[in-house]
Design a protein around this motif. Structure first.
Motif, mmCIF file in Angstrom:
data_model
loop_
_atom_site.group_PDB
_atom_site.id
_atom_site.type_symbol
_atom_site.label_atom_id
_atom_site.label_comp_id
_atom_site.label_asym_id
_atom_site.label_seq_id
_atom_site.Cartn_x
_atom_site.Cartn_y
_atom_site.Cartn_z
ATOM 1 N N GLN A 211 0.844 -1.205 0.000
ATOM 2 C CA GLN A 211 0.000 0.000 0.000
ATOM 3 C C GLN A 211 0.874 1.247 0.000
ATOM 4 O O GLN A 211 0.515 2.266 -0.590
ATOM 5 C CB GLN A 211 -0.925 0.013 1.225
ATOM 6 N N THR A 212 2.020 1.168 0.658
ATOM 7 C CA THR A 212 2.941 2.314 0.669
ATOM 8 C C THR A 212 3.366 2.653 -0.759
ATOM 9 O O THR A 212 3.415 3.819 -1.141
ATOM 10 C CB THR A 212 4.182 1.976 1.539
ATOM 11 N N ARG A 213 3.642 1.618 -1.553
ATOM 12 C CA ARG A 213 4.059 1.853 -2.942
ATOM 13 C C ARG A 213 2.963 2.621 -3.708
ATOM 14 O O ARG A 213 3.249 3.503 -4.497
ATOM 15 C CB ARG A 213 4.364 0.532 -3.645
ATOM 16 N N HIS A 354 0.806 -8.312 -3.285
ATOM 17 C CA HIS A 354 1.506 -7.876 -2.067
ATOM 18 C C HIS A 354 2.551 -8.871 -1.571
ATOM 19 O O HIS A 354 3.615 -8.477 -1.085
ATOM 20 C CB HIS A 354 0.522 -7.492 -0.968
ATOM 21 N N ALA A 355 2.275 -10.168 -1.726
ATOM 22 C CA ALA A 355 3.220 -11.175 -1.227
ATOM 23 C C ALA A 355 4.526 -11.108 -2.028
ATOM 24 O O ALA A 355 5.622 -11.036 -1.462
ATOM 25 C CB ALA A 355 2.600 -12.567 -1.329
ATOM 26 N N ASP A 356 4.396 -11.084 -3.362
ATOM 27 C CA ASP A 356 5.592 -11.031 -4.213
ATOM 28 C C ASP A 356 6.372 -9.749 -3.964
ATOM 29 O O ASP A 356 7.602 -9.755 -3.919
ATOM 30 C CB ASP A 356 5.192 -11.101 -5.697
ATOM 31 N N LEU A 357 5.636 -8.649 -3.810
ATOM 32 C CA LEU A 357 6.302 -7.351 -3.602
ATOM 33 C C LEU A 357 7.132 -7.365 -2.309
ATOM 34 O O LEU A 357 8.291 -6.955 -2.295
ATOM 35 C CB LEU A 357 5.238 -6.243 -3.545
ATOM 36 N N SER A 358 6.550 -7.886 -1.237
ATOM 37 C CA SER A 358 7.279 -7.845 0.038
ATOM 38 C C SER A 358 8.486 -8.785 0.023
ATOM 39 O O SER A 358 9.552 -8.450 0.548
ATOM 40 C CB SER A 358 6.341 -8.160 1.211
ATOM 41 N N LEU A 359 8.323 -9.951 -0.620
ATOM 42 C CA LEU A 359 9.467 -10.874 -0.709
ATOM 43 C C LEU A 359 10.562 -10.276 -1.597
ATOM 44 O O LEU A 359 11.753 -10.420 -1.305
ATOM 45 C CB LEU A 359 9.019 -12.238 -1.253
ATOM 46 N N ALA A 360 10.128 -9.543 -2.642
ATOM 47 C CA ALA A 360 11.111 -8.907 -3.546
ATOM 48 C C ALA A 360 11.926 -7.853 -2.787
ATOM 49 O O ALA A 360 13.118 -7.680 -3.062
ATOM 50 C CB ALA A 360 10.397 -8.281 -4.737
#
Ligand code: NAP
Length: 379
Positions: A211-213, A354-360
């Protein structure tokens, strides 16, 4: 495949506000018994009123699974921070009392749904059974896959046989037991390059950096309340990736202040009690020369922090309440009470990708990865 029907009584204990459900109708597919397909888990609700599993006081976590459900052999629960904090406080940080509290909560409600904070958490485990009608085309999954659920424990049918360990400071409870994921439920396969406990910690709060992005624009002034915590650090790191963004972290304890200072992701670090709105406003203005924030992200794990966020936000700015200790009433009436024309956003834990983004982010930053490994995942 041959299909037959028969009936079986639910075995899960029921709560006071629940009603006696009619016996469960079973279908036999390929020699195995299943409940009838039920993508939202409505037939597992034990309340006398019609409602969804998340709203329910109690749900039936008994087996067998429905034709469209997943059965997960659970390894660890990651209790939502606001909930873990509340349980820890009411049990005086006594591990034996916490164990009894959690076992009682789950056996009474059929889910880890803290009645005080209203929140849950998520889990990791291994898929033990895939119902024949689970939507595998849309959500590919096989028996033996290691997954993290991305829907809240506050709606996930859960049965605990044994609590193996409670890790204070990491909000983690290792258990023996099973959980059930509805066909509508979200999950992520655990990556092979990141240890499961690290992935569990980051996926728990994956919605916050995602969400920050979306919310933060170039040259914004961003304040993160509770900035030294798990989601706070992810949000600060993510916000700093945008050109010209200035970040301020507000946190409380000396350890938290030290932790966030070391990262360099906050241009300013303010030590303040987020429950004291005036103190926070004065300290923020002091470091910004009077400028108010374009975006405020609330990731504190305690109640009564709404007004400090509202006061430090510029007119038409955004306050993103990711914290589960947020009160809608306090935020809405409080903003009105001080004439603050600010955009109050509820912190939906889910946003696409969101899951992929945070792991990235963990793969991108060695420092973030190390922080998560040592601070939030270490055994
Ligand atoms: P966390 O790691 O415990 O971080 C919370 C931070 O708040 C900590 O740094 C803590 O500092 C700080 N804090 C505590 N009291 C404070 C005070 N009086 N003033 C200023 N800061 C204070 O928690 P998290 O895992 O990042 O989770 C953050 C919030 O998001 C929680 O409320 C959690 O329940 C919620 N959450 C929401 C979702 C969703 O779907 N929206 C999903 C997961 C979690 P100390 O370390 O010094 O106590």
């Amino acid at each position: 495949m041959k299909t037959e029907t028969k009936t079986q009584k639910p075995t899960q204990p029921q709560t006071q506000k629940t009603t006696q459900k009619p016996p469960v109708t079973l279908v036999t597919v390929g020699g195995e018994n299943y409940r009838s397909a039920d993508p939202l888990g409505l037939s597992r609700v034990l309340d006398s009123r019609p409602c969804l599993p998340q709203q329910a006081d109690g749900i039936d976590a008994s087996l067998p699974i429905a034709e469209d459900e997943l059965l997960i052999r659970v390894e660890s629960l990651n209790i939502d921070s606001a909930s873990f904090h509340q349980i820890k406080e009411c049990c005086e940080s006594d591990l034996k009392k916490m164990e009894a509290h959690i076992l009682n909560l789950v056996s009474t409600r059929g889910k880890h749904h803290n009645p005080v904070t209203g929140s849950g958490g998520m889990l990791i485990g291994v898929v033990e059974r895939v119902g024949p009608k689970f939507p595998v085309n849309e959500k590919p999954i096989r028996v033996g896959d290691k997954i993290a659920t991305l829907v809240s424990l506050s709606l996930t049918p859960l049965h605990i046989d044994k609590i193996k360990a409670i890790t204070l400071g990491k909000d983690r409870v290792d258990i023996e037991g099973y959980a059930i994921l509805f066909a509508s439920g979200l999950f992520a396969k655990l990556p092979e390059d990141i240890p499961p406990t690290v992935a569990l910690a980051v996926l728990d709060v994956a919605g916050a950096p995602a969400q920050t992005r979306t919310l933060v624009k170039e040259n914004d002034l961003v304040v993160v309340i509770g900035g030294a915590g798990k989601s706070g650090l992810l949000c600060l790191y993510e916000a700093k990736r945008k050109k010209g963004v200035t970040t301020i972290a507000v946190d409380y304890s000396p350890q938290a202040i030290e932790r966030v200072k070391k990262t360099g992701w906050a241009d300013q670090v303010i030590q303040a009690d987020a429950r004291n709105a005036i103190e926070v406003l004065e300290k923020v203005k002091a470091v910004t020369g009077g400028r108010l924030a374009d975006v405020v992200i609330n990731v504190a794990n305690i109640p009564e922090t709404e007004m400090s966020c509202i006061l430090i936000t510029k007119p038409k700015g955004i306050v993103y309440f990711f914290s589960m200790a947020t009160s809608f009433t306090r935020a809405a009436l409080g903003a009105e009470g001080v004439g603050a024309d600010v955009d109050l956003r509820i912190g939906n834990g889910y946003t696409q990708g969101h899951a992929d983004l945070s792991l990235a982010l963990l793969r991108e930053s060695k420092e973030l990865y190390t922080l998560f490994k040592t601070q939030y995942a270490g055994d």
